[in-house]
Design an enzyme around this catalytic site. Sequence first.
Site, PDB file in Angstrom:
ATOM      1  CE  LYS A  32      -3.735  -2.450   2.316  1.00 33.01           C
ATOM      2  NZ  LYS A  32      -4.361  -2.851   3.578  1.00 33.01           N
TER       3      LYS A  32
ATOM      4  CD  GLN B 205      -3.105  -4.411   6.644  1.00 36.87           C
ATOM      5  OE1 GLN B 205      -2.983  -3.421   5.920  1.00 36.87           O
ATOM      6  NE2 GLN B 205      -3.769  -5.486   6.263  1.00 36.87           N
TER       7      GLN B 205
ATOM      8  CG  ASP C 188      -9.423  -0.127   5.288  1.00 37.06           C
ATOM      9  OD1 ASP C 188      -9.172  -0.365   4.098  1.00 37.06           O
ATOM     10  OD2 ASP C 188      -8.783  -0.609   6.242  1.00 37.06           O
TER      11      ASP C 188
END
Length: 277
Positions: free
Chosen positions: A49, A93, A116
């Site tokens: 990412k 994460q 997200d």
Amino acid sequence: MPLRMKGREVAQSVYQQLREQMRGLTFTPSLRVVRLGRDPASVSYTRLKDKRARELGLDSKVLELPAATSQQELLALITELNAAAEVDGILVQLPLPEHIDEGSVIEAISPEKDVDGFHPYNVGRLWAGKETLEPCTPAGILRILDHYQIDLAGMEAVIVGRSNIVGKPLAAMLLSRNATVTIAHSRTRELADVTRRAELLVAAVGRARFIKAEMVRQGAVLIDVGINRVDDKLVGDVDPAARELSRAYTPVPGGVGPMTVAMLLANTVKAALRRRR
Ligand code: NAP
């Protein structure tokens, strides 16, 4: 011959669009990825990412914390990032170590920086059919379907898997595109009867080659979300024999995977434009 829907290529077109969008901006959109511990999959996902974000020209940092970081310390960091004017996107994460309550962490992220798309506020907006930061994997799947001009209106769609990150948000997004949506899971009876109805079948199960040919309707569109490691090879949730019956399918690797990261960066640019304009 079934059409191979190449997510890697679609992701390139997303990056191209983002580059154009960023041209002429007077600021650099920024992303902060928070990771606890050194779980190998999490390390490789956060690195990827960060790498893609930097390639695109974003201001990206991975904040690496020890696995033993307390919930209180993690929440304090999120409060800090929420307040930081220069931070547009925050991603923690997952999965987090056992001693941390994932739900509390997700809810602590400011919804406007929740790239997200997991915050209940954004989830609610998604189900209400309102514009929002959409979860990246389902958003990537929609982009692939649009790219290959799959008309979803009226389509019989079956999603196998009901996670908060894939199955459920994808159901909301397909509904908003006027598909008829069924979500199947481990308690679904006669699963093959359900999946055989699907004109669009999405496998988000996490079991290698779980969807067999006899579970697939002739001419279906197959989306394979699964990432499973078998003998050091990455394989999806769809058995290769099942693909032969399809009209179009996504491969693993090179299908949905590259789209997830591309949509994360699209969300970061979107969050930045919303906050700073
Ligand atoms: P998850 O949270 O583990 O959910 C798996 C789902 O599959 C659950 O809803 C489970 O049902 C269902 N399931 C398990 N066994 C089943 C069975 N025998 N019959 C029917 N349904 C069954 O997984 P996830 O996070 O959604 O991820 C799914 C897969 O996608 C994994 O391989 C993951 O690595 C991959 N993934 C890929 C990307 C990407 O970017 N390509 C992104 C996210 C995830 P219950 O709810 O009843 O337990």
